[in-house]
Design a protein around this motif. Sequence first.
Motif, mmCIF file in Angstrom:
data_model
loop_
_atom_site.group_PDB
_atom_site.id
_atom_site.type_symbol
_atom_site.label_atom_id
_atom_site.label_comp_id
_atom_site.label_asym_id
_atom_site.label_seq_id
_atom_site.Cartn_x
_atom_site.Cartn_y
_atom_site.Cartn_z
ATOM 1 N N PRO A 9 0.698 -1.358 -0.144
ATOM 2 C CA PRO A 9 0.204 0.038 0.103
ATOM 3 C C PRO A 9 1.003 1.177 -0.020
ATOM 4 O O PRO A 9 0.899 2.153 0.871
ATOM 5 C CB PRO A 9 -0.775 -0.236 1.301
ATOM 6 C CG PRO A 9 0.135 -0.789 2.143
ATOM 7 C CD PRO A 9 0.762 -1.817 1.432
ATOM 8 N N LYS A 10 1.648 1.455 -0.855
ATOM 9 C CA LYS A 10 2.450 2.645 -1.047
ATOM 10 C C LYS A 10 2.518 3.169 -2.629
ATOM 11 O O LYS A 10 2.247 2.398 -3.475
ATOM 12 C CB LYS A 10 4.125 2.036 -0.727
ATOM 13 C CG LYS A 10 4.250 1.897 0.666
ATOM 14 C CD LYS A 10 5.846 1.481 0.955
ATOM 15 C CE LYS A 10 5.944 1.113 2.252
ATOM 16 N NZ LYS A 10 7.401 0.977 2.693
ATOM 17 N N PHE A 11 3.004 4.480 -2.450
ATOM 18 C CA PHE A 11 3.262 5.138 -3.683
ATOM 19 C C PHE A 11 4.653 5.555 -3.861
ATOM 20 O O PHE A 11 5.497 5.590 -2.788
ATOM 21 C CB PHE A 11 2.229 6.520 -3.954
ATOM 22 C CG PHE A 11 0.751 6.324 -3.764
ATOM 23 C CD1 PHE A 11 0.303 5.957 -5.308
ATOM 24 C CD2 PHE A 11 -0.058 6.394 -2.703
ATOM 25 C CE1 PHE A 11 -1.105 5.847 -5.377
ATOM 26 C CE2 PHE A 11 -1.325 5.862 -2.957
ATOM 27 C CZ PHE A 11 -1.863 5.752 -4.206
ATOM 28 N N ILE A 12 5.189 5.716 -5.014
ATOM 29 C CA ILE A 12 6.441 6.255 -5.161
ATOM 30 C C ILE A 12 6.271 7.634 -6.008
ATOM 31 O O ILE A 12 5.580 7.923 -7.084
ATOM 32 C CB ILE A 12 7.264 5.371 -6.335
ATOM 33 C CG1 ILE A 12 7.289 3.889 -5.489
ATOM 34 C CG2 ILE A 12 8.400 6.087 -6.697
ATOM 35 C CD1 ILE A 12 7.881 3.105 -6.550
ATOM 36 N N LEU A 13 6.828 8.701 -5.333
ATOM 37 C CA LEU A 13 6.938 10.041 -5.746
ATOM 38 C C LEU A 13 8.168 10.218 -6.719
ATOM 39 O O LEU A 13 9.281 10.045 -6.174
ATOM 40 C CB LEU A 13 6.837 11.119 -4.777
ATOM 41 C CG LEU A 13 5.567 11.024 -3.836
ATOM 42 C CD1 LEU A 13 5.827 11.893 -2.590
ATOM 43 C CD2 LEU A 13 4.506 11.296 -4.491
ATOM 44 N N LEU A 14 7.884 10.527 -8.090
ATOM 45 C CA LEU A 14 8.986 10.563 -9.108
ATOM 46 C C LEU A 14 9.788 11.937 -8.808
ATOM 47 O O LEU A 14 10.810 11.895 -9.161
ATOM 48 C CB LEU A 14 8.615 10.453 -10.572
ATOM 49 C CG LEU A 14 7.971 9.285 -10.743
ATOM 50 C CD1 LEU A 14 7.464 9.148 -12.308
ATOM 51 C CD2 LEU A 14 8.713 7.947 -10.427
ATOM 52 N N THR A 90 9.123 6.814 -1.461
ATOM 53 C CA THR A 90 7.986 6.166 -1.403
ATOM 54 C C THR A 90 7.334 6.893 -0.489
ATOM 55 O O THR A 90 7.955 7.488 0.695
ATOM 56 C CB THR A 90 8.437 4.765 -0.874
ATOM 57 O OG1 THR A 90 9.210 4.709 0.425
ATOM 58 C CG2 THR A 90 9.103 3.938 -2.075
ATOM 59 N N ILE A 91 6.116 6.687 -0.357
ATOM 60 C CA ILE A 91 5.179 7.216 0.619
ATOM 61 C C ILE A 91 3.862 6.294 1.005
ATOM 62 O O ILE A 91 3.433 5.849 -0.160
ATOM 63 C CB ILE A 91 4.475 8.858 0.091
ATOM 64 C CG1 ILE A 91 3.792 9.193 1.252
ATOM 65 C CG2 ILE A 91 3.807 8.699 -1.139
ATOM 66 C CD1 ILE A 91 3.427 10.783 0.999
ATOM 67 N N GLY A 169 -1.285 -1.073 -10.217
ATOM 68 C CA GLY A 169 0.152 -0.912 -9.891
ATOM 69 C C GLY A 169 1.030 -0.913 -11.364
ATOM 70 O O GLY A 169 0.444 -1.156 -12.479
ATOM 71 N N PRO A 170 2.266 -0.206 -11.387
ATOM 72 C CA PRO A 170 2.953 0.293 -10.226
ATOM 73 C C PRO A 170 2.416 1.772 -9.682
ATOM 74 O O PRO A 170 2.201 2.422 -10.919
ATOM 75 C CB PRO A 170 4.270 0.362 -10.836
ATOM 76 C CG PRO A 170 4.126 0.515 -12.216
ATOM 77 C CD PRO A 170 2.886 -0.194 -12.736
#
Length: 332
Positions: A9-14, A90-91, A169-170
Amino acid sequence: CPQRDSSSPKFILLGITETPWAQAPLFGLFLLIYIVTLVGNIGLMVLVWVAPSLHTPMYFFLTHFSLADVCYSTVISPKMLTDLLFGDKTISWAGCMTQFHLFALFVTAECHLLAAMAYDRHVAICHPLSYVLVVSPRACWQLVAWCYLVASLSALLYTGCTFGGSFCGPRRVDHFFCDASPVLRLACSDTRGCEAAIFALATANGLGTSLVILLSYGRILHAVLGMSSAPSRARAFRTCASHLASMSVFYGSLFFMYLQPASRHGSRDKVASVFYTVVSPMLNPFIYSLRNKEVKAALERCRRRVLNLCRHQRGAARGIRESWNGLGWKGP
């Protein structure tokens, strides 16, 4: 649609850029801007609190405006700085939703506070005789409470529309913070209804408050043109021009972000976002306050008070040392 990703359950901030050599310079630049933002806005709030001459409706609204600047800048900048410094972008899903919710709350509150400040200046210049009755302390608190109430309800709707669906995802968010458009692009479900709701709500908040501001300053300029004193007209024009310049940067970048179709969002969104999340909170204390003679006078009085206190403490310490020497003791 890609298969739904439920494993993490995470997002990746580019981030702003993925170029390695640009990370360190951007970290230094944004850290400096964030420090100036905190010092300028918190310093203004403390100054208004300690200076009785600034206990007026205009500075009451300015303190809440500075508070909103500090809050939504703090929601964005620390995470952005840690991403630039350590590279861990990651957040969590809850962290992403919380960041967007608080950002939407304080940005919306700032829009309505700008409208309240414009109304305050309109009454002060166009109706000076009834200013004390119209903009009373109770009216000021009611206006500020209304700003935060509308902002809270709007933020709940923004957040529900943005994070109410399922995500595929992703989960790579092409932005430096969790904003509506890049997050919605990751959704598996149809987001046209959510995008329309966000667009309508942003239009109501943005265009509604900007209309109040433009009408207020239009009436102010009309009243200024009728003044017989040239210095008074020049001073009023300078004040209006600086305020309108700040609002143009803030509203222009907001309108560019949220009042355009989702298909037109792209890499330029990051540049526009930098203006209203990083640059505008830093500039506002200088534009709204530090060019004001009342603020300069209050700063000078506070400086003299601090200097007198330091002299008094040095004198007291010198007297204690002389007493010790007279008794044959060795002081520090």
